[in-house]
Design a protein around this motif. Structure first.
Motif, mmCIF file in Angstrom:
data_model
loop_
_atom_site.group_PDB
_atom_site.id
_atom_site.type_symbol
_atom_site.label_atom_id
_atom_site.label_comp_id
_atom_site.label_asym_id
_atom_site.label_seq_id
_atom_site.Cartn_x
_atom_site.Cartn_y
_atom_site.Cartn_z
ATOM 1 N N SER A 2 10.909 -11.568 35.617
ATOM 2 C CA SER A 2 12.077 -10.729 35.393
ATOM 3 C C SER A 2 11.975 -10.054 34.026
ATOM 4 N N ALA A 3 12.548 -8.860 33.923
ATOM 5 C CA ALA A 3 12.532 -8.148 32.648
ATOM 6 C C ALA A 3 13.257 -8.950 31.573
ATOM 7 N N LYS A 4 14.292 -9.671 31.961
ATOM 8 C CA LYS A 4 15.033 -10.485 30.993
ATOM 9 C C LYS A 4 14.156 -11.590 30.426
ATOM 10 N N ASN A 5 13.465 -12.315 31.314
ATOM 11 C CA ASN A 5 12.587 -13.387 30.852
ATOM 12 C C ASN A 5 11.457 -12.823 29.991
ATOM 13 N N TYR A 6 10.936 -11.668 30.393
ATOM 14 C CA TYR A 6 9.858 -11.038 29.628
ATOM 15 C C TYR A 6 10.347 -10.697 28.218
ATOM 16 N N ASP A 7 11.524 -10.089 28.122
ATOM 17 C CA ASP A 7 12.080 -9.726 26.813
ATOM 18 C C ASP A 7 12.351 -10.961 25.967
ATOM 19 N N ASP A 8 12.996 -11.955 26.561
ATOM 20 C CA ASP A 8 13.337 -13.171 25.816
ATOM 21 C C ASP A 8 12.093 -13.821 25.218
ATOM 22 N N TYR A 9 11.031 -13.878 26.008
ATOM 23 C CA TYR A 9 9.799 -14.549 25.599
ATOM 24 C C TYR A 9 9.093 -13.799 24.474
ATOM 25 N N HIS A 10 8.962 -12.481 24.606
ATOM 26 C CA HIS A 10 8.166 -11.706 23.652
ATOM 27 C C HIS A 10 8.968 -11.169 22.471
ATOM 28 N N GLN B 73 3.695 -7.898 19.925
ATOM 29 C CA GLN B 73 3.057 -6.650 20.319
ATOM 30 C C GLN B 73 3.171 -6.395 21.826
ATOM 31 N N PHE B 74 3.521 -7.409 22.599
ATOM 32 C CA PHE B 74 3.726 -7.239 24.037
ATOM 33 C C PHE B 74 5.126 -6.719 24.359
ATOM 34 N N SER B 75 5.990 -6.641 23.367
ATOM 35 C CA SER B 75 7.371 -6.238 23.587
ATOM 36 C C SER B 75 7.482 -4.769 23.996
ATOM 37 N N PHE B 76 8.520 -4.462 24.792
ATOM 38 C CA PHE B 76 8.855 -3.075 25.101
ATOM 39 C C PHE B 76 9.850 -2.526 24.095
ATOM 40 N N ASP B 77 10.296 -3.354 23.155
ATOM 41 C CA ASP B 77 11.178 -2.908 22.085
ATOM 42 C C ASP B 77 10.298 -2.382 20.957
ATOM 43 N N MET B 78 10.338 -1.091 20.713
ATOM 44 C CA MET B 78 9.449 -0.501 19.706
ATOM 45 C C MET B 78 9.762 -1.000 18.303
ATOM 46 N N ASP B 79 11.010 -1.426 18.063
ATOM 47 C CA ASP B 79 11.359 -1.974 16.757
ATOM 48 C C ASP B 79 10.665 -3.317 16.538
ATOM 49 N N VAL B 80 10.604 -4.151 17.572
ATOM 50 C CA VAL B 80 9.903 -5.438 17.474
ATOM 51 C C VAL B 80 8.413 -5.195 17.243
ATOM 52 N N VAL B 81 7.829 -4.247 17.968
ATOM 53 C CA VAL B 81 6.411 -3.944 17.810
ATOM 54 C C VAL B 81 6.114 -3.460 16.387
ATOM 55 N N ASP B 82 6.951 -2.571 15.872
ATOM 56 C CA ASP B 82 6.695 -1.953 14.571
ATOM 57 C C ASP B 82 7.029 -2.858 13.395
ATOM 58 N N THR C 74 20.691 -8.318 15.958
ATOM 59 C CA THR C 74 19.585 -7.801 16.748
ATOM 60 C C THR C 74 20.081 -7.031 17.961
ATOM 61 N N THR C 75 19.286 -6.055 18.382
ATOM 62 C CA THR C 75 19.482 -5.395 19.673
ATOM 63 C C THR C 75 18.246 -5.595 20.533
ATOM 64 N N ALA C 76 17.352 -6.468 20.080
ATOM 65 C CA ALA C 76 16.040 -6.591 20.721
ATOM 66 C C ALA C 76 16.125 -7.085 22.148
ATOM 67 N N LEU C 77 17.107 -7.924 22.469
ATOM 68 C CA LEU C 77 17.143 -8.508 23.802
ATOM 69 C C LEU C 77 17.462 -7.484 24.881
ATOM 70 N N ALA C 78 17.771 -6.265 24.513
ATOM 71 C CA ALA C 78 18.016 -5.213 25.491
ATOM 72 C C ALA C 78 16.838 -4.249 25.551
ATOM 73 N N SER C 79 15.659 -4.689 25.166
ATOM 74 C CA SER C 79 14.523 -3.782 25.050
ATOM 75 C C SER C 79 14.123 -3.165 26.384
ATOM 76 N N SER C 80 14.378 -3.832 27.510
ATOM 77 C CA SER C 80 14.048 -3.279 28.823
ATOM 78 C C SER C 80 15.274 -2.726 29.540
ATOM 79 N N GLU C 81 16.391 -2.659 28.849
ATOM 80 C CA GLU C 81 17.656 -2.277 29.482
ATOM 81 C C GLU C 81 17.582 -0.920 30.156
ATOM 82 N N ASN C 82 16.961 0.057 29.502
ATOM 83 C CA ASN C 82 16.917 1.421 30.035
ATOM 84 C C ASN C 82 15.524 1.823 30.501
#
Length: 228
Positions: free
Chosen positions: A79-87, A134-143, A157-165
């Motif tokens: 799930s996108a939620k589990n993916y975001d939470d983990y990374h 670096q696996f995150s879809f949140d560009m702020d986490v990556v950068d 944080t707003t990171a947990l919504a990285s796959s929201e849109n």
């Protein structure tokens, strides 16, 4: 491709990502290929727990040096939620076992072994870039780096919504070896979405000039593949 992107809407496309090395005589590494598309205003928003992120890592022969060979994986999804939470934050979820089997140990710079999901940061502080981030879809986490757990509990944080849109997300890893002066070409294929498709690439062992501080982790490369 130009930095502004291209319009390959709906096409099956072959790509080649070239890695060059100007520091060590030879080394190995891993690239992360992140695909997806941005949800458009005329599309309904879907909860992250209902969306899936495809995980791809094809088993191919690769000399991992003294590090153990990557176990077979193939392809699964979480799930996108589990993916975001983990990374994004290192939080646990029901599908952590799948994510754990997706990640692996690889031969890093200077003969060491590293985990693709390592949480060891590049620097000390509340925010620090790591392989896992670096696996995150949140560009702020990556950068800037993965959020430190205590900050999540107080809402900074707003990171947990990285796959929201985002929609149609997939992540693929590929190992490579490269020698100084002999670029390594990493090939892959992708069916580009009709609208708002993107490609992001992270080289876990890539370095760029860091000024007086010396080389630092190379930034994520980002391209648009189709118009909104």
């Amino acid at each position: 491709m130009p930095e502004a992107g291209v319009n390959l809407a709906g096409q099956h496309t072959s790509f080649a990502y070239v890695v060059s090395e100007t520091i060590e005589d030879q080394r190995a590494g891993v690239v992360i290929l992140k695909f997806g598309r941005t949800r458009q205003p005329d599309e309904p928003q879907v909860d992250r727990s209902q969306k899936r992120v495809r995980l791809l890592r094809y088993t191919v022969p690769f000399d991992n040096g003294t590090c153990r060979a990557a176990p077979a994986f193939g392809g699964e999804s979480v799930s996108a939620k589990n993916y975001d939470d983990y990374h994004d934050a290192g939080k646990s979820g029901d599908e952590d076992a799948t994510l754990g089997s997706f990640h692996f140990t690889y031969a890093a710079r200077r003969g060491g072994c590293r985990e693709t999901n390592s949480r060891i940061g590049d620097s000390i502080g509340f925010r620090s870039r790591s392989n896992r981030g670096q696996f995150s879809f949140d560009m702020d986490v990556v950068d800037r780096g993965t959020y430190w757990q205590p900050l999540l509990y107080v809402g900074i944080t707003t990171a947990l919504a990285s796959s929201e849109n985002l929609q149609d997300q997939s992540v693929e890893t590929k190992q490579y070896r490269v020698a100084w002066g002999q670029p390594s070409c990493i090939r892959f294929r992708h069916k580009v979405p009709a609208r708002a498709g993107f490609l992001r690439i992270n080289d876990l062992e890539g370095l760029s000039s860091g000024g007086y501080q010396g080389p630092v982790r190379a930034p994520e490369r980002r391209w648009l593949l189709s118009s909104p």
